[in-house]
Design an enzyme around this catalytic site. Structure first.
Site, PDB file in Angstrom:
ATOM      1  N   VAL A  28       0.835  -1.208   0.000  1.00  0.00           N
ATOM      2  CA  VAL A  28       0.000   0.000   0.000  1.00  0.00           C
ATOM      3  C   VAL A  28       0.872   1.261   0.000  1.00  0.00           C
ATOM      4  CG1 VAL A  28      -1.857   1.239   1.162  1.00  0.00           C
ATOM      5  CG2 VAL A  28      -1.844  -1.263   1.174  1.00  0.00           C
ATOM      6  N   ALA A  49      -7.460  19.373  -4.352  1.00  0.00           N
ATOM      7  CA  ALA A  49      -7.244  19.796  -2.957  1.00  0.00           C
ATOM      8  C   ALA A  49      -7.180  21.312  -2.833  1.00  0.00           C
ATOM      9  CB  ALA A  49      -5.944  19.192  -2.428  1.00  0.00           C
ATOM     10  N   VAL A  95     -11.057   0.038   5.555  1.00  0.00           N
ATOM     11  CA  VAL A  95     -12.207  -0.838   5.296  1.00  0.00           C
ATOM     12  C   VAL A  95     -12.461  -0.934   3.795  1.00  0.00           C
ATOM     13  CG1 VAL A  95     -14.667  -1.227   5.721  1.00  0.00           C
ATOM     14  CG2 VAL A  95     -13.254  -0.199   7.511  1.00  0.00           C
ATOM     15  N   GLY A 121     -10.615  -1.583   1.157  1.00  0.00           N
ATOM     16  CA  GLY A 121      -9.645  -1.064   0.188  1.00  0.00           C
ATOM     17  C   GLY A 121     -10.080   0.232  -0.466  1.00  0.00           C
ATOM     18  N   ILE A 138     -12.923   1.121  -1.861  1.00  0.00           N
ATOM     19  CA  ILE A 138     -14.342   1.518  -1.863  1.00  0.00           C
ATOM     20  C   ILE A 138     -14.555   2.628  -0.823  1.00  0.00           C
ATOM     21  CG2 ILE A 138     -16.723   0.728  -1.581  1.00  0.00           C
ATOM     22  CD1 ILE A 138     -15.693  -2.148  -1.973  1.00  0.00           C
ATOM     23  N   GLY A 195      -0.312  -9.764  -3.092  1.00  0.00           N
ATOM     24  CA  GLY A 195      -0.300  -8.677  -2.096  1.00  0.00           C
ATOM     25  C   GLY A 195      -1.662  -8.424  -1.460  1.00  0.00           C
ATOM     26  N   ASP A 216      -9.619 -10.240  10.167  1.00  0.00           N
ATOM     27  CA  ASP A 216      -9.504  -9.016   9.366  1.00  0.00           C
ATOM     28  C   ASP A 216     -10.900  -8.446   9.064  1.00  0.00           C
ATOM     29  OD1 ASP A 216      -7.864  -7.256   7.392  1.00  0.00           O
ATOM     30  OD2 ASP A 216      -9.427  -8.128   6.134  1.00  0.00           O
ATOM     31  N   LYS A 219     -12.791  -4.778  10.290  1.00  0.00           N
ATOM     32  CA  LYS A 219     -13.480  -3.825   9.414  1.00  0.00           C
ATOM     33  C   LYS A 219     -14.944  -3.659   9.829  1.00  0.00           C
ATOM     34  CE  LYS A 219     -10.357  -5.160   5.676  1.00  0.00           C
ATOM     35  NZ  LYS A 219     -10.141  -6.158   4.631  1.00  0.00           N
TER      36      LYS A 219
END
Ligand code: HSE
Length: 452
Positions: free
Chosen positions: A28, A47, A144, A146, A148, A199, A213, A217
């Site tokens: 990540v 931003a 939570v 990835g 989404i 991964g 896991d 979440k």
């Protein structure tokens, strides 16, 4: 100043950058570095100011990242203390070092973005308290599902609703394994090894296959949905390692698909918080979520059912969520802390609202699939039905298959909804019958319809 920044300035971008320290350059971390670098201009325009990587802290360089010109340290705590860093991105994972790192960064007045679900689920209450005292942001969209944006949807987009339940496929590795085992007839170990190579899997893959896991979440989602403190220790978890090809086939014949779901429901007595293999009707959208994809269905009283679908793991999908959090930080940095969106969507829950308890598993109500191996002689089915009736369990469907093991015949049952405590007692009595061989297989069934 480069031509690129001059162009941005002409488009109204404030050139005061937000300076980021990335801690961890694994899957990540590498993805975040590359997305931030590749899309820097687009991100700056969104931003309203550039988001620049000030420093990277990682035990080793990543072959996936070009670190030319970047300050790199092997000590992540150096990043947490660096006065030139405004926000740290914690991507080292795990519990203890990550907790110490985040608390250190907060104590130095830094905002925090993390993808670490274990950290938030287990230490989140403590971290949010410390962050509130310092008036800094802690953002965790990537923790939570990835890529989404389900945290943002639940916390902000559905803010008008009383959330009634949510159910999701929230572990990509587990879903990848179930999908490829079913479609390609491959072994559990073979597909798991592939998910690790890609991964997707956790450092300890038992976290994926045993539901830990997913429970991390689910704990986070439930807090944001109902306004209760994080209570990971009260989540029920059951993994997928005991799912057999036989059960997958029986479920299929009955019109169901087996998925590893995280489920949380608001009831009058409290909140259900559970992760387990689940039969769901094949025509539900969640039944058609395959491979590493995640999906979460959320039922709100005003909006009805909504579904969030996408990549639940992987370098750039997860980086997408990390960078979205950095955008929020860049926009909110100048906002007074009390006017920012609360970490867990509701004001004051970190202090501990225990008025809605997490229900013990014996108190949850659901339907069940049972598979028993019985001796094929008169009266056995009647005894099975009597035990269920005495526990107030109503049978919805019953199938007796041909004998597979000598004189033993598999009996498949679907029940109506009942309390788990009643089912536990029924299973205990069924297993003590002389005519029933071995343990009874139990898989919970959820219809996930609008009223469930
Ligand atoms: N191991 C996790 C999964 C990674 O497979 O979903 C994303 O949290």
């Amino acid at each position: 100043m480069t031509t690129r920044w001059i162009v941005l300035e002409q488009r109204g971008v404030n050139l005061e950058p937000v300076r980021v320290g990335i801690c961890g350059l694994g899957t990540v971390g590498g993805g975040t570095f590359n997305v931030l670098t590749r899309n820097a201009d687009e991100i700056a325009r969104r931003a309203g100011r550039p988001i620049v990587i000030e420093q990277v802290g990682a035990r080793r360089d990543s072959p996936a990242c070009d670190l030319t010109g970047i300050k790199v340290t092997r000590d992540v705590f150096e990043v947490a203390r660096n006065p030139d860093v405004d926000v740290i991105v914690e991507l080292i994972g795990g519990y203890d070092v990550a907790r110490a790192l985040v608390l250190e960064a907060i104590s130095h007045g830094k905002h925090v973005v993390t993808a670490n679900k274990a950290l938030i689920a287990v230490h989140g209450n403590e971290i949010f308290k410390a962050a509130a005292e310092k008036g800094v942001i802690v953002a965790f969209e990537a923790a939570v599902a990835g890529g989404i944006p389900v945290i943002k949807s639940l916390r902000e987009g559905l803010g008008a609703n009383r959330i009634q339940w949510l159910a999701g496929i929230i572990n990509g590795t587990g879903n990848y394994i179930l999908t490829h085992m079913r479609d390609e007839g491959r072994t559990f170990e073979d597909v798991l090894a592939e998910a690790q190579a890609l991964g997707y899997a956790e450092a300890d893959p038992t976290f994926d296959v045993e539901g830990i896991d997913a429970a991390h979440k689910l704990t986070i989602l439930a807090s944001i949905a109902y306004g209760v403190p994080l209570q990971f220790e009260k989540a029920y978890t059951e993994g997928i390692s005991r799912i057999t090809a036989e059960d997958v086939e029986h479920a299929d014949n009955l019109g169901y698909m087996i998925k590893h779901l995280g489920i949380s429901r608001r009831t009058d007595a409290g909140i259900e918080l559970r992760v387990h293999p689940t039969l769901i009707p094949k025509d539900r959208l969640l039944a058609n979520v395959h491979g590493v994809k995640n999906a979460i269905e959320v039922m709100g009283d005003a909006v009805g059912p909504t579904l969030y679908y996408g990549a639940g793991a992987g370098a750039e999908p997860t980086a997408s969520a990390v960078v979205a959090d950095l955008l929020d930080v860049a926009r909110d940095i100048a906002t007074e802390h009390n006017y920012r969106t609360p970490y867990l969507a509701f004001s004051g829950i970190v202090e501990g609202d225990t008025s809605r308890p997490i229900l013990p598993m014996e108190n949850i109500v659901t339907a069940y699939y049972l598979r028993l191996l019985a001796v094929d002689r008169p009266g056995v089915l009647a005894r099975v039905a009597t035990i269920l009736a005495e526990q107030d369990i109503s049978i919805e469907a019953l199938i007796q298959k041909e004998a597979t093991e000598g004189e033993l015949v598999p009996i498949i049952l679907l029940t109506h909804r009942t309390r788990e405590a009643n089912m536990n007692e029924a299973i205990r009595q069924l297993e003590s019958l002389a005519d029933i061989a071995g343990p009874v297989t139990r898989i919970r069934v959820e219809n996930l319809d609008d009223n469930a």
